[in-house]
Motif scaffolding. Structure first.
Motif, PDB file in Angstrom:
ATOM      1  N   VAL A 136      29.190  50.187  10.570  1.00  0.00           N
ATOM      2  CA  VAL A 136      29.395  48.163  10.808  1.00  0.00           C
ATOM      3  C   VAL A 136      30.144  47.849  11.164  1.00  0.00           C
ATOM      4  O   VAL A 136      31.512  48.645  10.788  1.00  0.00           O
ATOM      5  CB  VAL A 136      29.036  48.497   8.871  1.00  0.00           C
ATOM      6  N   LEU A 166      23.091  42.110   7.160  1.00  0.00           N
ATOM      7  CA  LEU A 166      23.767  42.844   8.472  1.00  0.00           C
ATOM      8  C   LEU A 166      22.693  42.972   9.439  1.00  0.00           C
ATOM      9  O   LEU A 166      21.015  43.105   9.375  1.00  0.00           O
ATOM     10  CB  LEU A 166      23.478  44.956   7.850  1.00  0.00           C
ATOM     11  N   ALA A 186      28.233  43.382  10.636  1.00  0.00           N
ATOM     12  CA  ALA A 186      28.150  41.934   8.994  1.00  0.00           C
ATOM     13  C   ALA A 186      28.678  40.644   9.195  1.00  0.00           C
ATOM     14  O   ALA A 186      28.784  39.876  10.650  1.00  0.00           O
ATOM     15  CB  ALA A 186      29.702  43.034   7.780  1.00  0.00           C
TER      16      ALA A 186
END
Length: 192
Positions: free
Chosen positions: A54, A104, A137
């Motif tokens: 991420v 996401l 993100a």
């Protein structure tokens, strides 16, 4: 199309960044060819998994989880589930569950592969044949620690925590290059 079919399709189409990664890709495909259950955690001693690094919206920080059992800083990820349709969706599901971040966006092409030993199942040694993705993100995303983590923190791409292994460093480096649009080869993640 099954998750197994998708894994074969993805790995057949994927262009590995170097010869070591291409050998892993071929090993994964050989495993898939001989094991109809290759995507299931019950496939022993090795099975495919999906993970995602991420990255924040500015592409400057990465979110790492301090894995509760292993006590190591890792990207989000884990076992595929029976309702996962694609590897990318499995990686996205894992990233969402472990980060607590909705919205996401996962790149549908793997970044790198990592074959690593794990304390998983009744046969040892056992390995995760991990297909690793990058997920971005949304701006202002706030993480929430899951039951699988002891901690969850953002780290600058160039300031990872002490003790992060080479496979995570390689994933971070290759993900940063992918997001910058400069897909030049980097050292292989190989195995950990």
């Amino acid at each position: 199309m099954t998750l197994h079919d998708d894994a074969v399709r993805v790995l057949q189409a994927w262009t590995a960044p170097d010869a070591v990664q291409d050998e892993l890709r071929r090993d994964y495909l050989a495993h898939l060819a001989t094991r109809p259950d290759a995507m299931e955690r019950a496939c022993h001693p090795d099975h495919l998994t999906a993970s995602a690094l991420v990255v924040d919206a500015a592409h400057e920080r990465v979110l790492l989880t301090l894995h509760r059992r292993l006590q190591r800083w890792l990207q989000t990820g884990g076992h595929c589930e029976s309702d996962d349709v694609t590897l990318a969706e499995a990686a996205l599901r894992e990233a969402t569950e472990e980060s607590g971040i909705d919205g996401l966006v996962v790149d549908p092409d793997p970044v790198v592969l990592s074959r690593h030993e794990v304390p998983c199942g009744p046969v040892r040694p056992a390995h995760h044949l991990d297909v690793q993705y990058v997920a971005v993100a949304p701006e202002g995303a706030v993480e929430v620690i899951s039951d699988e983590s002891s901690d969850l923190q953002w780290f600058a791409v160039d300031a990872l925590p002490e003790g992060v292994d080479d496979s995570v460093r390689t994933l971070v480096e290759l993900s940063a290059r992918r997001l910058r649009g400069t897909p030049e080869p980097a050292p292989s993640a190989g195995t950990r």
